[in-house]
Design a protein around this motif. Sequence first.
Motif, PDB file in Angstrom:
ATOM      1  N   GLY A 225       0.812  -1.216   0.000  1.00 36.86           N
ATOM      2  CA  GLY A 225       0.000   0.000   0.000  1.00 36.86           C
ATOM      3  C   GLY A 225       0.839   1.256   0.000  1.00 36.86           C
ATOM      4  O   GLY A 225       2.077   1.216  -0.035  1.00 36.86           O
ATOM      5  N   ASP A 226       0.169   2.391   0.037  1.00 33.43           N
ATOM      6  CA  ASP A 226       0.853   3.687   0.001  1.00 33.43           C
ATOM      7  C   ASP A 226       1.548   3.997   1.316  1.00 33.43           C
ATOM      8  O   ASP A 226       1.193   3.460   2.366  1.00 33.43           O
ATOM      9  N   PHE A 227       2.521   4.894   1.206  1.00 34.94           N
ATOM     10  CA  PHE A 227       3.188   5.403   2.403  1.00 34.94           C
ATOM     11  C   PHE A 227       2.131   6.065   3.294  1.00 34.94           C
ATOM     12  O   PHE A 227       1.350   6.904   2.831  1.00 34.94           O
ATOM     13  N   PRO A 228       2.077   5.703   4.569  1.00 33.29           N
ATOM     14  CA  PRO A 228       1.047   6.259   5.465  1.00 33.29           C
ATOM     15  C   PRO A 228       1.306   7.733   5.781  1.00 33.29           C
ATOM     16  O   PRO A 228       2.050   8.064   6.711  1.00 33.29           O
ATOM     17  N   LYS A 229       0.669   8.610   5.012  1.00 28.38           N
ATOM     18  CA  LYS A 229       0.909  10.040   5.165  1.00 28.38           C
ATOM     19  C   LYS A 229       0.425  10.571   6.507  1.00 28.38           C
ATOM     20  O   LYS A 229       0.899  11.608   6.979  1.00 28.38           O
ATOM     21  N   GLU A 230      -0.507   9.864   7.101  1.00 26.66           N
ATOM     22  CA  GLU A 230      -1.031  10.302   8.395  1.00 26.66           C
ATOM     23  C   GLU A 230       0.027  10.244   9.490  1.00 26.66           C
ATOM     24  O   GLU A 230      -0.124  10.865  10.547  1.00 26.66           O
ATOM     25  N   ILE A 231       1.109   9.534   9.206  1.00 24.55           N
ATOM     26  CA  ILE A 231       2.164   9.377  10.208  1.00 24.55           C
ATOM     27  C   ILE A 231       2.880  10.706  10.463  1.00 24.55           C
ATOM     28  O   ILE A 231       3.550  10.873  11.491  1.00 24.55           O
ATOM     29  N   THR A 232       2.727  11.663   9.535  1.00 24.40           N
ATOM     30  CA  THR A 232       3.369  12.975   9.715  1.00 24.40           C
ATOM     31  C   THR A 232       2.683  13.804  10.794  1.00 24.40           C
ATOM     32  O   THR A 232       3.142  14.904  11.104  1.00 24.40           O
ATOM     33  N   ASN A 233       1.588  13.285  11.352  1.00 26.16           N
ATOM     34  CA  ASN A 233       0.917  13.973  12.468  1.00 26.16           C
ATOM     35  C   ASN A 233       1.505  13.581  13.819  1.00 26.16           C
ATOM     36  O   ASN A 233       1.109  14.136  14.843  1.00 26.16           O
ATOM     37  N   LEU A 234       2.426  12.611  13.813  1.00 22.48           N
ATOM     38  CA  LEU A 234       3.046  12.171  15.071  1.00 22.48           C
ATOM     39  C   LEU A 234       4.257  13.052  15.349  1.00 22.48           C
ATOM     40  O   LEU A 234       5.407  12.673  15.126  1.00 22.48           O
TER      41      LEU A 234
END
Length: 409
Positions: A225-234
Amino acid sequence: MPDLWSLSLSGNQLTGSIPHSIRFMSSLQIIDLSRNSLVASIPSSISNCSYLTFLSLEENNLSGTIPKSFGQLHWLQSIHLSNNHLSGELPLSFQNLSNLEILDLSDNKFSGHAWIGAAFGNLRILSLRSNSFSGELPSELSNLSSLHILDLAKNNLSGSISISFHAFKAMTQRRNMSRYLYRVFEMRRPHEDSMLVNTKGQDLEYINALSLIISIDLSSNNLSGDFPKEITNLFGLMSLNLSKNHIHGSIPNNISRLHELSSLDLSSNNLHGEIPSSMSSLTFLSYLNLSNNNFSGKIPFMGQMTTFSEYAFTGNPGLCGAPLITKCRDDDSSEGKTIVDDERNDEFIEQWFYLSIGLGFAVGILVPFFVLVLKKSWCEAYFSFVDKIIEKMPWLRIRAAGGRKYRRR
C-alpha cells in the motif's frame, strides 16, 4: 515465604524449571528470573500471585504457551518474556489486563493474529518483534492512545498500513515535561524496565528510560500500500522504520513536521518520486536510509541532508547529484556555463590588471615632471635640496659636477 513481595534472581546461572510451588508466594509483586537458563514451560501457578505487577522471564530457554490464567493478574503492569522459545497465540484472557503498560514478547515463536484489544488503554510499549504473527495489522492498535513504542518488525504481517495514527495521542506530543516527569517516576520504581529498541540501524538497550523514546518499527514484513501520510501527524516521533516491505507511493512533503525525528529507515521498498527538499530541515535526523527504492530526481543535498553519505541513497537508479557520483543533467549544463563565465571573468580581470599598472606608471612619472616644469620655484628648491644631499656624499660629487654646470647654463 508467604510474605515475600519481591523475588529477583536475574543474571545468575539458574537451571531447571520454574517450580510450581511459587504459588505459595502469594504476596509477590515482583518476579524477575531473567537472564538464566531456565527451561520447560511457564507454570500457571504464577497466576496465584494476585498482587503481581512486574514479571520478567526474558532471556531463558522457556517453551510452550503463555498460561491463560495470566488474565487473572489484574494488577500486572509489565510483562517481559522476550528471547525464549515460547509459541502459540496470544491468550484472549489478556484482555483483562487493563493495567498493562509494557508487553514485550519479542524473539519467540508466537503465531496467529496479533490482536491487541481496546482494553489496553494504558499500554505504552508493545514489542512483538521477531515472531511469526500473520494477517493484517490489527485495527485495534488505533485504541492504544498511550502507546509510544510500537515494534512489530520481523513477522509475516501483510496488507496496507491502515492504522489511524492520529489516535496515538502520546506520539503526537513533542518533547514535554510530562515525559521527563514520568522518567523520574520510572527511576523510583523498585524494578528495572529494560528493552532493546532498534533505532539508527542497530539494537540499543534502554534501561528505565523507555518513556523518553517514541518509536515505530514495522520493518521486515510483507506490508504494502501507500506510504502512510497520516504518520506525519506524530510530531513527537523519534524513530521510524518501515524498511523491507512492499510499500509504494512517495514521501510526503510535510514530513518536515516531524521535528523530533532522529532515525528514518525506508529502505528496500517500492517508493518513488523525488526526495522532498523539506527533509533538509530535520535538524535532529542523524540516521537516514532510503536505499533500494525507485526514487528519482536530484537529491536535495543541503542542510541536514549534507551529513549523509552515498550509502543512504544507493539502489535508486533515478537519483542523481551529491553525494552520489551520478551527476544530474542540469549540473553538466550549469557547470559548462560556469566555466565559460569564469574564463570571461579571468580575461576581464587580466586586462584591468595591466591597464592599472600602465596608468600607475604614467601618473608616477608625468605628474612630478609637469609640477617641476610649471612651478619654477619648486624646481629650484628641489634641485637645491638634491645638491645638498650630493655634497654630503663625496663619492657622488664627481658625477654631479657635470650636472651642476649644465643647470648653471
